[in-house]
Write a protein that holds these residues in place. Structure first.
Motif, PDB file in Angstrom:
ATOM      1  N   GLU A  65      36.945  28.480  45.354  1.00  0.00           N
ATOM      2  CA  GLU A  65      35.902  28.646  44.342  1.00  0.00           C
ATOM      3  C   GLU A  65      35.186  29.969  44.602  1.00  0.00           C
ATOM      4  O   GLU A  65      34.415  30.084  45.542  1.00  0.00           O
ATOM      5  N   THR A  66      35.442  30.961  43.771  1.00  0.00           N
ATOM      6  CA  THR A  66      34.797  32.263  43.920  1.00  0.00           C
ATOM      7  C   THR A  66      33.682  32.476  42.916  1.00  0.00           C
ATOM      8  O   THR A  66      32.903  33.408  43.057  1.00  0.00           O
ATOM      9  N   GLY A  67      33.637  31.641  41.880  1.00  0.00           N
ATOM     10  CA  GLY A  67      32.675  31.833  40.804  1.00  0.00           C
ATOM     11  C   GLY A  67      33.260  32.600  39.635  1.00  0.00           C
ATOM     12  O   GLY A  67      32.636  32.699  38.578  1.00  0.00           O
ATOM     13  N   ASN A  68      34.463  33.159  39.804  1.00  0.00           N
ATOM     14  CA  ASN A  68      35.145  33.868  38.723  1.00  0.00           C
ATOM     15  C   ASN A  68      36.351  33.036  38.309  1.00  0.00           C
ATOM     16  O   ASN A  68      37.294  32.863  39.078  1.00  0.00           O
ATOM     17  N   MET A  69      36.332  32.518  37.089  1.00  0.00           N
ATOM     18  CA  MET A  69      37.367  31.587  36.647  1.00  0.00           C
ATOM     19  C   MET A  69      38.754  32.203  36.656  1.00  0.00           C
ATOM     20  O   MET A  69      39.734  31.571  37.057  1.00  0.00           O
ATOM     21  N   ALA A  70      38.854  33.455  36.209  1.00  0.00           N
ATOM     22  CA  ALA A  70      40.173  34.102  36.165  1.00  0.00           C
ATOM     23  C   ALA A  70      40.735  34.259  37.570  1.00  0.00           C
ATOM     24  O   ALA A  70      41.909  33.973  37.825  1.00  0.00           O
ATOM     25  N   LEU A  71      39.888  34.719  38.491  1.00  0.00           N
ATOM     26  CA  LEU A  71      40.324  34.907  39.876  1.00  0.00           C
ATOM     27  C   LEU A  71      40.681  33.572  40.518  1.00  0.00           C
ATOM     28  O   LEU A  71      41.689  33.445  41.212  1.00  0.00           O
ATOM     29  N   ASP A  72      39.855  32.548  40.285  1.00  0.00           N
ATOM     30  CA  ASP A  72      40.141  31.218  40.827  1.00  0.00           C
ATOM     31  C   ASP A  72      41.480  30.696  40.331  1.00  0.00           C
ATOM     32  O   ASP A  72      42.246  30.086  41.084  1.00  0.00           O
ATOM     33  N   ALA A  73      41.749  30.926  39.055  1.00  0.00           N
ATOM     34  CA  ALA A  73      42.982  30.427  38.458  1.00  0.00           C
ATOM     35  C   ALA A  73      44.208  31.019  39.136  1.00  0.00           C
ATOM     36  O   ALA A  73      45.125  30.296  39.542  1.00  0.00           O
ATOM     37  N   ARG A 132      28.986  42.406  40.494  1.00  0.00           N
ATOM     38  CA  ARG A 132      29.656  42.976  39.322  1.00  0.00           C
ATOM     39  C   ARG A 132      31.048  43.434  39.725  1.00  0.00           C
ATOM     40  O   ARG A 132      31.218  44.176  40.689  1.00  0.00           O
ATOM     41  N   LEU A 133      32.043  42.993  38.983  1.00  0.00           N
ATOM     42  CA  LEU A 133      33.417  43.409  39.250  1.00  0.00           C
ATOM     43  C   LEU A 133      33.753  44.645  38.421  1.00  0.00           C
ATOM     44  O   LEU A 133      33.425  44.708  37.227  1.00  0.00           O
ATOM     45  N   PRO A 134      34.433  45.632  39.021  1.00  0.00           N
ATOM     46  CA  PRO A 134      34.750  46.862  38.299  1.00  0.00           C
ATOM     47  C   PRO A 134      36.038  46.776  37.486  1.00  0.00           C
ATOM     48  O   PRO A 134      36.551  47.795  37.017  1.00  0.00           O
ATOM     49  N   ILE A 135      36.583  45.584  37.326  1.00  0.00           N
ATOM     50  CA  ILE A 135      37.889  45.433  36.702  1.00  0.00           C
ATOM     51  C   ILE A 135      37.871  44.242  35.742  1.00  0.00           C
ATOM     52  O   ILE A 135      37.249  43.218  36.022  1.00  0.00           O
ATOM     53  N   ALA A 136      38.528  44.375  34.603  1.00  0.00           N
ATOM     54  CA  ALA A 136      38.602  43.291  33.621  1.00  0.00           C
ATOM     55  C   ALA A 136      39.382  42.113  34.194  1.00  0.00           C
ATOM     56  O   ALA A 136      40.284  42.287  35.019  1.00  0.00           O
ATOM     57  N   ASP A 137      39.037  40.901  33.740  1.00  0.00           N
ATOM     58  CA  ASP A 137      39.686  39.698  34.262  1.00  0.00           C
ATOM     59  C   ASP A 137      41.206  39.761  34.113  1.00  0.00           C
ATOM     60  O   ASP A 137      41.945  39.379  35.022  1.00  0.00           O
ATOM     61  N   TYR A 138      41.675  40.211  32.964  1.00  0.00           N
ATOM     62  CA  TYR A 138      43.119  40.268  32.730  1.00  0.00           C
ATOM     63  C   TYR A 138      43.797  41.189  33.754  1.00  0.00           C
ATOM     64  O   TYR A 138      44.811  40.834  34.360  1.00  0.00           O
ATOM     65  N   ASP A 139      43.216  42.385  33.947  1.00  0.00           N
ATOM     66  CA  ASP A 139      43.799  43.339  34.890  1.00  0.00           C
ATOM     67  C   ASP A 139      43.722  42.813  36.321  1.00  0.00           C
ATOM     68  O   ASP A 139      44.634  43.031  37.121  1.00  0.00           O
ATOM     69  N   LEU A 140      42.627  42.123  36.645  1.00  0.00           N
ATOM     70  CA  LEU A 140      42.495  41.548  37.980  1.00  0.00           C
ATOM     71  C   LEU A 140      43.591  40.519  38.241  1.00  0.00           C
ATOM     72  O   LEU A 140      44.176  40.479  39.325  1.00  0.00           O
ATOM     73  N   CYS A 141      43.882  39.691  37.234  1.00  0.00           N
ATOM     74  CA  CYS A 141      44.926  38.679  37.386  1.00  0.00           C
ATOM     75  C   CYS A 141      46.308  39.326  37.520  1.00  0.00           C
ATOM     76  O   CYS A 141      47.137  38.871  38.322  1.00  0.00           O
TER      77      CYS A 141
END
Length: 220
Positions: free
Chosen positions: A80-88, A113-122
């Motif tokens: 559980e990081t608090g970021n749904m995309a990253l957790d997924a 604050r993350l410097p990267i969009a969720d899609y790109d992070l995934c």
């Protein structure tokens, strides 16, 4: 060049990719709910165990503890990081690695604050972990497999490190490593490089005969 390749990759986002990400979200939400339910029932479990103990029902107590242990094992590995995309993506890939006999260690401390969009992070993390899992699978029978993931803040930059054991012969072409066994790995490395370049970041890869490590830095 990286910019052109990145734009081409972005144009290829399909409905199936969106559907897959939606599936990841639903799986993580279900795991969160399972964890909350177990915590809610914690006091009830203690009362039942205390009753078995007071009545000298040691076999019943042992059976109850065993059942709880099995249930806890299913929910305790949720990240559980608090970021749904990253957790997924993390939970999906970690479950895959562990199912294949790889020891996984994870530590994630996200900045506000993350410097990267969720899609790109995934895409970035997914390719890093896919390559790492593939590297572990290349090892021989009986060899220790491990995967270590760290994400945090280093000198005002988002720092991501993925280290894995491997048994694959690698060769270096310019500034890039190529697997001698899997062409798809090269595509994953290119995808990682494109995203890092898009965000004006830095990627460093180190390799020896048994360990492969990748570090990514993205400015905050």
């Amino acid at each position: 060049m990286f910019e052109r390749i990145y734009r081409r990759m972005a144009e290829r986002k399909t409905g199936s990719q969106s559907a897959l990400m939606e599936t990841y979200y639903k799986e993580v939400q279900a795991m969160y709910q399972q964890m909350r339910t177990w915590r809610h029932d914690y006091k009830n479990h203690l009362q039942v165990m205390k009753a078995h103990l007071d009545m000298g029902e040691y076999q019943e107590l042992s059976d109850y503890i065993l059942a709880l242990d099995e249930e806890l094992a299913r929910v305790s590995k949720v990240i559980e990081t608090g970021n749904m995309a990253l957790d997924a993506i993390l939970n999906s890939k970690i479950a895959m690695a562990r199912a294949k006999g790889t020891e996984v260690n994870v530590k994630v401390v996200l900045p506000a604050r993350l410097p990267i969009a969720d899609y790109d992070l995934c895409v970035l993390l997914g390719n890093l972990m896919d390559n790492a899992i593939e590297g572990c699978e290349s090892q021989g029978e009986g060899e220790e497999r491990f995967l270590r993931i760290y994400m945090g803040v280093l000198k005002e930059q988002l720092y991501l490190s993925v280290t894995n054991s491997h048994g694959t012969r690698m060769k270096k072409e310019g500034n890039r490593y190529r697997s001698t066994k899997a062409s798809d790995r090269g595509l994953g490395l290119l995808s990682i490089d494109c995203i890092v370049a898009r965000y004006h970041g830095y990627v460093n890869r180190q390799w020896d005969e048994s360990v492969f490590a990748t570090e990514v830095l993205l400015p905050l």
